[in-house]
Design an enzyme around this catalytic site. Structure first.
Site, PDB file in Angstrom:
ATOM      1  N   ASN A   1       1.003  -1.484   0.089  1.00 51.77           N
ATOM      2  CA  ASN A   1       0.177   0.359  -0.167  1.00 51.77           C
ATOM      3  C   ASN A   1       1.015   0.845   0.123  1.00 51.77           C
ATOM      4  O   ASN A   1       1.729   1.461   0.615  1.00 51.77           O
ATOM      5  CB  ASN A   1      -1.069   0.379   1.367  1.00 51.77           C
ATOM      6  CG  ASN A   1      -1.738   1.295   1.418  1.00 51.77           C
ATOM      7  OD1 ASN A   1      -1.737   2.451   0.654  1.00 51.77           O
ATOM      8  ND2 ASN A   1      -2.496   1.670   1.878  1.00 51.77           N
ATOM      9  N   TRP A   2       0.899   1.879  -0.809  1.00 55.49           N
ATOM     10  CA  TRP A   2       2.032   2.962  -1.364  1.00 55.49           C
ATOM     11  C   TRP A   2       1.050   4.350  -0.546  1.00 55.49           C
ATOM     12  O   TRP A   2       2.028   5.316  -0.310  1.00 55.49           O
ATOM     13  CB  TRP A   2       1.833   3.225  -2.808  1.00 55.49           C
ATOM     14  CG  TRP A   2       3.530   2.405  -3.216  1.00 55.49           C
ATOM     15  CD1 TRP A   2       4.077   1.678  -2.941  1.00 55.49           C
ATOM     16  CD2 TRP A   2       3.674   2.644  -4.476  1.00 55.49           C
ATOM     17  NE1 TRP A   2       4.753   0.612  -3.384  1.00 55.49           N
ATOM     18  CE2 TRP A   2       4.565   1.693  -4.896  1.00 55.49           C
ATOM     19  CE3 TRP A   2       4.088   4.005  -5.121  1.00 55.49           C
ATOM     20  CZ2 TRP A   2       5.829   1.758  -5.548  1.00 55.49           C
ATOM     21  CZ3 TRP A   2       4.479   3.220  -6.337  1.00 55.49           C
ATOM     22  CH2 TRP A   2       5.513   2.453  -6.293  1.00 55.49           C
ATOM     23  N   LYS A   3       0.021   4.009  -0.275  1.00 53.52           N
ATOM     24  CA  LYS A   3      -0.471   5.679   0.335  1.00 53.52           C
ATOM     25  C   LYS A   3      -0.700   6.672  -0.389  1.00 53.52           C
ATOM     26  O   LYS A   3      -0.476   6.468  -1.790  1.00 53.52           O
ATOM     27  CB  LYS A   3       0.143   5.733   2.333  1.00 53.52           C
ATOM     28  CG  LYS A   3      -0.279   4.203   2.869  1.00 53.52           C
ATOM     29  CD  LYS A   3       0.260   4.562   3.722  1.00 53.52           C
ATOM     30  CE  LYS A   3       0.076   2.813   4.669  1.00 53.52           C
ATOM     31  NZ  LYS A   3       0.352   3.339   6.456  1.00 53.52           N
TER      32      LYS A   3
ATOM     33  N   HIS B   1      -9.519   1.040   5.432  1.00 57.13           N
ATOM     34  CA  HIS B   1      -8.521   0.970   6.470  1.00 57.13           C
ATOM     35  C   HIS B   1      -8.054   2.738   7.311  1.00 57.13           C
ATOM     36  O   HIS B   1      -8.861   3.237   6.934  1.00 57.13           O
ATOM     37  CB  HIS B   1      -7.042   2.220   4.971  1.00 57.13           C
ATOM     38  CG  HIS B   1      -5.618   1.917   5.711  1.00 57.13           C
ATOM     39  ND1 HIS B   1      -5.062   2.677   6.350  1.00 57.13           N
ATOM     40  CD2 HIS B   1      -5.031   0.638   5.058  1.00 57.13           C
ATOM     41  CE1 HIS B   1      -3.867   2.459   6.590  1.00 57.13           C
ATOM     42  NE2 HIS B   1      -3.487   1.195   6.063  1.00 57.13           N
TER      43      HIS B   1
ATOM     44  N   GLU C   1      -6.619   4.956   8.532  1.00 58.02           N
ATOM     45  CA  GLU C   1      -6.297   6.304   7.470  1.00 58.02           C
ATOM     46  C   GLU C   1      -7.583   6.622   7.357  1.00 58.02           C
ATOM     47  O   GLU C   1      -7.663   8.276   7.922  1.00 58.02           O
ATOM     48  CB  GLU C   1      -4.944   6.015   6.856  1.00 58.02           C
ATOM     49  CG  GLU C   1      -3.495   6.165   7.163  1.00 58.02           C
ATOM     50  CD  GLU C   1      -2.917   5.209   6.619  1.00 58.02           C
ATOM     51  OE1 GLU C   1      -2.323   5.549   5.842  1.00 58.02           O
ATOM     52  OE2 GLU C   1      -1.669   5.248   8.053  1.00 58.02           O
TER      53      GLU C   1
ATOM     54  N   GLU D   1      -5.015  -5.011  11.041  1.00 59.05           N
ATOM     55  CA  GLU D   1      -3.545  -3.591  10.955  1.00 59.05           C
ATOM     56  C   GLU D   1      -4.057  -3.151  11.884  1.00 59.05           C
ATOM     57  O   GLU D   1      -5.080  -1.772  12.506  1.00 59.05           O
ATOM     58  CB  GLU D   1      -3.827  -2.243   9.508  1.00 59.05           C
ATOM     59  CG  GLU D   1      -3.344  -3.325   8.584  1.00 59.05           C
ATOM     60  CD  GLU D   1      -3.337  -2.723   7.862  1.00 59.05           C
ATOM     61  OE1 GLU D   1      -2.137  -2.795   6.600  1.00 59.05           O
ATOM     62  OE2 GLU D   1      -3.486  -1.191   7.777  1.00 59.05           O
TER      63      GLU D   1
ATOM     64  N   GLY E   1       2.909   2.360  10.754  1.00 57.93           N
ATOM     65  CA  GLY E   1       3.949   3.701  10.711  1.00 57.93           C
ATOM     66  C   GLY E   1       5.027   3.639  12.186  1.00 57.93           C
ATOM     67  O   GLY E   1       5.518   4.918  12.309  1.00 57.93           O
TER      68      GLY E   1
ATOM     69  N   SER F   1       3.972  -1.876  10.149  1.00 58.91           N
ATOM     70  CA  SER F   1       5.705  -2.431   9.919  1.00 58.91           C
ATOM     71  C   SER F   1       6.151  -3.540  10.426  1.00 58.91           C
ATOM     72  O   SER F   1       6.660  -3.400  10.262  1.00 58.91           O
ATOM     73  CB  SER F   1       5.457  -1.352  11.591  1.00 58.91           C
ATOM     74  OG  SER F   1       5.172  -0.576  12.010  1.00 58.91           O
TER      75      SER F   1
ATOM     76  N   GLY G   1       2.996  -1.303   4.267  1.00 58.32           N
ATOM     77  CA  GLY G   1       2.570  -0.025   3.723  1.00 58.32           C
ATOM     78  C   GLY G   1       4.578   0.492   3.203  1.00 58.32           C
ATOM     79  O   GLY G   1       4.692   0.483   2.285  1.00 58.32           O
ATOM     80  N   GLY G   2       4.916   1.316   4.073  1.00 60.87           N
ATOM     81  CA  GLY G   2       6.293   1.719   4.197  1.00 60.87           C
ATOM     82  C   GLY G   2       7.240   1.086   3.123  1.00 60.87           C
ATOM     83  O   GLY G   2       7.988   1.702   2.052  1.00 60.87           O
TER      84      GLY G   2
END
Ligand code: 13P
Length: 243
Positions: A10-12, A94, A96, A164, A170, A203, A224-225
């Site tokens: 997920n590149w967000k 999600h 977020e 999640e 993150g 993470s 994610g990251g």
């Protein structure tokens, strides 16, 4: 029957056209992965990434969709538009989006229906906050989110669930093995189709992926990251292939 596995990135809200090179490098390094590989770039990159990944083993997904098939919803994106741009999947619910846009379980369920309507696989995200975990409410929260966010008709073919924990996203913090196992065991019993893939997210990185994939009922990760770099995400894909 063994369940399928999926490494999803997920590149967000990250990625300009220059970052398509990372997607190309990922596809080139993993021409025939033994697990599913999915990248969910920002919507602006879906069509060019579909072009860049044509013929590769990497599938594409959106990060959200509107519940309506089309209409006067400025700034929103319909599920059919994601499919038209080359997506096979869409992330919904999600944390977020639940936090930034006030999305409720009912909103998420409506988006899942919209995704199914056009043949997209819905990647439905669930997760407790740190305060909810500290209060001993984790399974209650997850159970309520699952019941409220998943419409009737969910199968292993049209739905993937991603656990999640909000406090692990993150932050570099991950739940311990028992905490992940407890939630995934619970989800395995709670999903209507027991073959549904259950991803862990929060993470995940090349250093911890193998340990996480060794936990029962973890069928992959939503990353994610660490999905932004082909090398890091590639190592996570390899860890899942070995699991
Ligand atoms: P990080 O891997 O950056 O913690 O993000 C997890 C996530 O939210 C994926 O959807």
């Amino acid at each position: 029957m063994s369940r399928r596995k999926l490494a999803a990135g997920n590149w967000k809200m990250n990625g300009l056209r220059a970052h398509l090179d990372e997607a190309r490098a990922l596809a080139a390094a993993h021409p025939a992965p033994s697990v599913g590989v999915l990248l969910c770039p920002p919507a602006t990159l879906l069509a060019p990434m579909a072009e860049a990944l044509k013929g590769s083993a990497v599938a594409l997904g959106g990060q959200d969709c509107h519940a309506a098939p089309k209409g006067a919803h400025t700034g929103d994106i319909a599920a059919a538009m994601l499919a038209d741009a080359g997506a096979s999947h869409v992330i919904v619910g999600h944390s977020e989006r639940r936090a930034d846009h006030g999305e409720t379980d009912a909103d998420v369920a409506a988006k899942v229906r919209a995704a199914w309507q056009v043949g997209l696989v819905a990647v439905v995200c669930l997760g407790e906050t740190e305060a909810q975990r500290d209060a001993g409410e984790t399974l209650g929260v997850i159970g309520a989110q699952l019941a409220g966010s998943l419409p009737d008709g969910a199968t292993a073919s049209n739905t993937v669930i991603a656990y999640e924990p909000v406090w692990a996203i993150g932050t570099g913090r991950t739940p311990d093995r028992d905490q992940i196992a407890e939630v995934h065991d619970f989800l395995r019993r709670a999903v209507p189709d027991a073959a549904t893939m259950l991803l862990y997210g929060g993470s995940v990185n090349p250093a911890n992926a193998s340990d996480i994939f060794a936990i029962a009922n973890v069928d992959g990760a939503l990353v994610g990251g660490a999905s932004l770099k082909a090398d890091d995400f590639g190592q996570i894909i390899q860890a899942l292939e070995r699991a």
